[in-house]
Design a protein around this motif. Structure first.
Motif, PDB file in Angstrom:
ATOM      1  N   VAL A 118      25.429  60.975  29.280  1.00 51.18           N
ATOM      2  CA  VAL A 118      26.727  61.132  29.947  1.00 51.18           C
ATOM      3  C   VAL A 118      26.763  60.314  31.235  1.00 51.18           C
ATOM      4  CG1 VAL A 118      28.224  62.777  31.126  1.00 51.18           C
ATOM      5  CG2 VAL A 118      27.259  63.351  28.914  1.00 51.18           C
ATOM      6  N   PHE A 119      25.677  60.346  32.003  1.00 55.68           N
ATOM      7  CA  PHE A 119      25.634  59.554  33.239  1.00 55.68           C
ATOM      8  C   PHE A 119      25.827  58.074  32.945  1.00 55.68           C
ATOM      9  CE2 PHE A 119      22.998  56.795  35.915  1.00 55.68           C
ATOM     10  CZ  PHE A 119      23.702  56.911  37.100  1.00 55.68           C
ATOM     11  N   VAL A 120      25.093  57.555  31.965  1.00 57.91           N
ATOM     12  CA  VAL A 120      25.191  56.124  31.635  1.00 57.91           C
ATOM     13  C   VAL A 120      26.592  55.785  31.159  1.00 57.91           C
ATOM     14  CG1 VAL A 120      24.384  54.352  30.019  1.00 57.91           C
ATOM     15  CG2 VAL A 120      22.741  55.820  31.169  1.00 57.91           C
ATOM     16  N   SER A 121      27.157  56.596  30.272  1.00 60.16           N
ATOM     17  CA  SER A 121      28.478  56.266  29.735  1.00 60.16           C
ATOM     18  C   SER A 121      29.569  56.356  30.800  1.00 60.16           C
ATOM     19  CB  SER A 121      28.806  57.156  28.537  1.00 60.16           C
ATOM     20  OG  SER A 121      28.818  58.503  28.903  1.00 60.16           O
ATOM     21  N   VAL A 122      29.503  57.357  31.672  1.00 59.42           N
ATOM     22  CA  VAL A 122      30.518  57.481  32.724  1.00 59.42           C
ATOM     23  C   VAL A 122      30.358  56.368  33.769  1.00 59.42           C
ATOM     24  CG1 VAL A 122      31.308  58.932  34.640  1.00 59.42           C
ATOM     25  CG2 VAL A 122      30.863  59.942  32.417  1.00 59.42           C
ATOM     26  N   PHE A 123      29.125  56.100  34.173  1.00 58.75           N
ATOM     27  CA  PHE A 123      28.870  55.077  35.186  1.00 58.75           C
ATOM     28  C   PHE A 123      29.350  53.700  34.721  1.00 58.75           C
ATOM     29  CE2 PHE A 123      25.954  51.954  37.160  1.00 58.75           C
ATOM     30  CZ  PHE A 123      26.276  52.178  38.478  1.00 58.75           C
ATOM     31  N   PHE A 124      29.011  53.326  33.498  1.00 61.10           N
ATOM     32  CA  PHE A 124      29.438  52.010  33.025  1.00 61.10           C
ATOM     33  C   PHE A 124      30.896  52.001  32.600  1.00 61.10           C
ATOM     34  CE2 PHE A 124      24.899  51.232  32.943  1.00 61.10           C
ATOM     35  CZ  PHE A 124      24.882  50.000  33.576  1.00 61.10           C
ATOM     36  N   TRP A 125      31.464  53.147  32.300  1.00 61.66           N
ATOM     37  CA  TRP A 125      32.895  53.216  32.032  1.00 61.66           C
ATOM     38  C   TRP A 125      33.667  52.861  33.303  1.00 61.66           C
ATOM     39  CZ3 TRP A 125      37.039  56.481  33.440  1.00 61.66           C
ATOM     40  CH2 TRP A 125      38.155  56.417  32.600  1.00 61.66           C
ATOM     41  N   ILE A 126      33.244  53.422  34.430  1.00 61.48           N
ATOM     42  CA  ILE A 126      33.897  53.139  35.710  1.00 61.48           C
ATOM     43  C   ILE A 126      33.670  51.683  36.127  1.00 61.48           C
ATOM     44  CG2 ILE A 126      33.851  53.686  38.181  1.00 61.48           C
ATOM     45  CD1 ILE A 126      33.272  56.603  37.333  1.00 61.48           C
ATOM     46  N   LEU A 127      32.441  51.194  35.978  1.00 60.06           N
ATOM     47  CA  LEU A 127      32.163  49.802  36.345  1.00 60.06           C
ATOM     48  C   LEU A 127      32.900  48.814  35.449  1.00 60.06           C
ATOM     49  CD1 LEU A 127      28.382  49.651  37.294  1.00 60.06           C
ATOM     50  CD2 LEU A 127      30.370  49.451  38.768  1.00 60.06           C
ATOM     51  N   THR A 128      33.051  49.141  34.174  1.00 63.82           N
ATOM     52  CA  THR A 128      33.775  48.241  33.276  1.00 63.82           C
ATOM     53  C   THR A 128      35.248  48.174  33.637  1.00 63.82           C
ATOM     54  OG1 THR A 128      32.201  48.758  31.526  1.00 63.82           O
ATOM     55  CG2 THR A 128      34.229  47.709  30.852  1.00 63.82           C
ATOM     56  N   ILE A 129      35.819  49.288  34.064  1.00 63.06           N
ATOM     57  CA  ILE A 129      37.212  49.255  34.545  1.00 63.06           C
ATOM     58  C   ILE A 129      37.317  48.340  35.765  1.00 63.06           C
ATOM     59  CG2 ILE A 129      38.982  50.621  35.719  1.00 63.06           C
ATOM     60  CD1 ILE A 129      38.358  52.892  33.853  1.00 63.06           C
ATOM     61  N   PHE A 130      36.355  48.448  36.678  1.00 65.53           N
ATOM     62  CA  PHE A 130      36.350  47.594  37.865  1.00 65.53           C
ATOM     63  C   PHE A 130      36.257  46.116  37.481  1.00 65.53           C
ATOM     64  CE2 PHE A 130      33.752  45.286  40.981  1.00 65.53           C
ATOM     65  CZ  PHE A 130      34.631  45.295  42.055  1.00 65.53           C
ATOM     66  N   VAL A 131      35.337  45.780  36.573  1.00 70.09           N
ATOM     67  CA  VAL A 131      35.170  44.378  36.145  1.00 70.09           C
ATOM     68  C   VAL A 131      36.431  43.884  35.443  1.00 70.09           C
ATOM     69  CG1 VAL A 131      33.862  42.882  34.578  1.00 70.09           C
ATOM     70  CG2 VAL A 131      32.664  44.472  36.062  1.00 70.09           C
ATOM     71  N   PHE A 132      37.036  44.730  34.633  1.00 70.46           N
ATOM     72  CA  PHE A 132      38.266  44.335  33.945  1.00 70.46           C
ATOM     73  C   PHE A 132      39.385  44.050  34.944  1.00 70.46           C
ATOM     74  CE2 PHE A 132      42.343  45.381  31.987  1.00 70.46           C
ATOM     75  CZ  PHE A 132      42.358  44.439  30.969  1.00 70.46           C
ATOM     76  N   ILE A 133      39.525  44.891  35.964  1.00 69.35           N
ATOM     77  CA  ILE A 133      40.572  44.674  36.972  1.00 69.35           C
ATOM     78  C   ILE A 133      40.327  43.377  37.744  1.00 69.35           C
ATOM     79  CG2 ILE A 133      41.482  45.567  39.166  1.00 69.35           C
ATOM     80  CD1 ILE A 133      41.242  48.366  37.933  1.00 69.35           C
ATOM     81  N   VAL A 134      39.061  43.125  38.085  1.00 65.90           N
ATOM     82  CA  VAL A 134      38.734  41.876  38.795  1.00 65.90           C
ATOM     83  C   VAL A 134      39.070  40.672  37.916  1.00 65.90           C
ATOM     84  CG1 VAL A 134      36.822  40.491  39.688  1.00 65.90           C
ATOM     85  CG2 VAL A 134      37.024  42.881  40.326  1.00 65.90           C
ATOM     86  N   ASN A 135      38.747  40.739  36.624  1.00 67.98           N
ATOM     87  CA  ASN A 135      39.070  39.633  35.721  1.00 67.98           C
ATOM     88  C   ASN A 135      40.560  39.518  35.470  1.00 67.98           C
ATOM     89  OD1 ASN A 135      36.504  38.601  35.273  1.00 67.98           O
ATOM     90  ND2 ASN A 135      36.087  40.059  33.655  1.00 67.98           N
ATOM     91  N   PHE A 136      41.245  40.638  35.332  1.00 67.70           N
ATOM     92  CA  PHE A 136      42.669  40.632  35.025  1.00 67.70           C
ATOM     93  C   PHE A 136      43.484  40.010  36.157  1.00 67.70           C
ATOM     94  CE2 PHE A 136      46.875  42.554  34.589  1.00 67.70           C
ATOM     95  CZ  PHE A 136      47.143  42.281  33.264  1.00 67.70           C
ATOM     96  N   PHE A 137      43.160  40.363  37.385  1.00 70.69           N
ATOM     97  CA  PHE A 137      43.913  39.850  38.526  1.00 70.69           C
ATOM     98  C   PHE A 137      43.247  38.655  39.195  1.00 70.69           C
ATOM     99  CE2 PHE A 137      45.412  44.290  38.364  1.00 70.69           C
ATOM    100  CZ  PHE A 137      46.757  44.017  38.159  1.00 70.69           C
ATOM    101  N   CYS A 138      42.199  38.109  38.582  1.00 70.14           N
ATOM    102  CA  CYS A 138      41.505  36.914  39.064  1.00 70.14           C
ATOM    103  C   CYS A 138      41.032  37.069  40.505  1.00 70.14           C
ATOM    104  CB  CYS A 138      42.379  35.688  38.924  1.00 70.14           C
ATOM    105  SG  CYS A 138      42.874  35.356  37.247  1.00 70.14           S
ATOM    106  N   LEU A 139      40.526  38.216  40.832  1.00 64.74           N
ATOM    107  CA  LEU A 139      40.039  38.451  42.184  1.00 64.74           C
ATOM    108  C   LEU A 139      38.739  37.717  42.461  1.00 64.74           C
ATOM    109  CD1 LEU A 139      40.806  42.260  42.450  1.00 64.74           C
ATOM    110  CD2 LEU A 139      42.171  40.342  43.292  1.00 64.74           C
ATOM    111  N   TYR A 140      38.098  37.225  41.421  1.00 65.02           N
ATOM    112  CA  TYR A 140      36.853  36.469  41.598  1.00 65.02           C
ATOM    113  C   TYR A 140      37.107  35.097  42.208  1.00 65.02           C
ATOM    114  CZ  TYR A 140      38.394  34.436  37.178  1.00 65.02           C
ATOM    115  OH  TYR A 140      39.127  33.844  36.198  1.00 65.02           O
ATOM    116  N   MET A 141      38.344  34.663  42.249  1.00 66.01           N
ATOM    117  CA  MET A 141      38.659  33.336  42.785  1.00 66.01           C
ATOM    118  C   MET A 141      38.401  33.254  44.290  1.00 66.01           C
ATOM    119  SD  MET A 141      39.528  31.456  40.283  1.00 66.01           S
ATOM    120  CE  MET A 141      40.390  30.087  40.998  1.00 66.01           C
TER     121      MET A 141
END
Length: 166
Positions: A72-95
Motif C-alpha cells: 500500500v505504501f509503494v502504490s500510494v507513494f508512486f501514485w502521488i508522484l506519478t500525478i506530479f510527474v504527469f502535471i509537470v509534463n502536461f503543463f511543460c513545467l520542465y522548460m
C-alpha cells in the motif's frame, strides 16, 4: 479563431467587438522526444493500475502482517508522484530548468518506481501463499497488477533513456 460580439441596442449605437481566441492544446509547448510517442492514456495507465493495486490490497482484511502495508505504501507513494510527474509534463513545467535535467529526474523516478514496485509485487505474491483462502483472489489480482505496473514503469524508463541519448 475570431469571435464577433455586438453590444446591445440599448447601449446607444452598436459597437463591434472582435476577440481572438487561441486554443490551448494538451501539451502547451514542444514535448520531449519521448513524449511525442506517448499518448495521455499511456502516461496514465500506470496511474490507473497502481490505484487498482492499492484498492485491491486495502479491500482485504489482514492481521499482524506488515507486507500488505508495504504494498500500500509503494502504490500510494508512486501514485502521488506519478500525478506530479504527469502535471509537470502536461503543463511543460520542465522548460524552466531545461529538458536534460528533467529527463534525468524522470529516469531516476522510473528506476526507483521499477525497483519499489517489483519488490512490492514480490511481497504481494508471497503474501498470497501465506494467507488463508479468504480473499486470495484479491491478493492474486493485486500481485498481477503490481507486476504489470512494474513493466509499464520499465517501459517508461527505457523511453526516458532514449530521450537522454537524443
Amino acid at each position: 479563431m475570431g469571435v464577433t460580439f455586438w453590444t446591445p441596442f440599448w447601449c446607444g449605437h452598436p459597437v463591434r467587438i472582435q476577440v481572438q481566441v487561441k486554443l490551448i492544446y494538451c501539451f502547451c509547448c514542444e514535448p520531449l522526444p519521448s513524449h511525442k510517442d506517448h499518448s495521455v492514456m499511456h502516461q496514465l495507465l500506470p496511474e490507473v493500475l497502481g490505484l487498482l493495486v492499492w484498492c485491491l490490497v486495502v479491500a482485504t482484511p489482514y492481521k499482524f502482517q506488515s507486507s500488505p502495508g508495504w504494498v500500500v505504501f509503494v502504490s500510494v507513494f508512486f501514485w502521488i508522484l506519478t500525478i506530479f510527474v504527469f502535471i509537470v509534463n502536461f503543463f511543460c513545467l520542465y522548460m524552466r530548468h531545461g529538458r536534460r535535467s528533467w529527463t534525468i529526474v524522470e529516469i531516476i523516478f522510473n528506476v526507483s518506481a521499477v525497483i519499489f514496485y517489483f519488490s512490492a509485487a514480490i511481497v504481494e505474491a508471497s503474501f498470497v501463499s501465506m494467507t488463508a483462502k479468504v480473499m486470495t483472489g484479491h491478493h492474486v489480482a493485486a500481485a498481477v497488477f503490481a507486476f504489470i505496473v512494474t513493466i509499464l514503469y520499465f517501459i517508461n524508463m527505457v523511453q526516458s533513456f532514449r530521450t537522454l541519448k537524443h
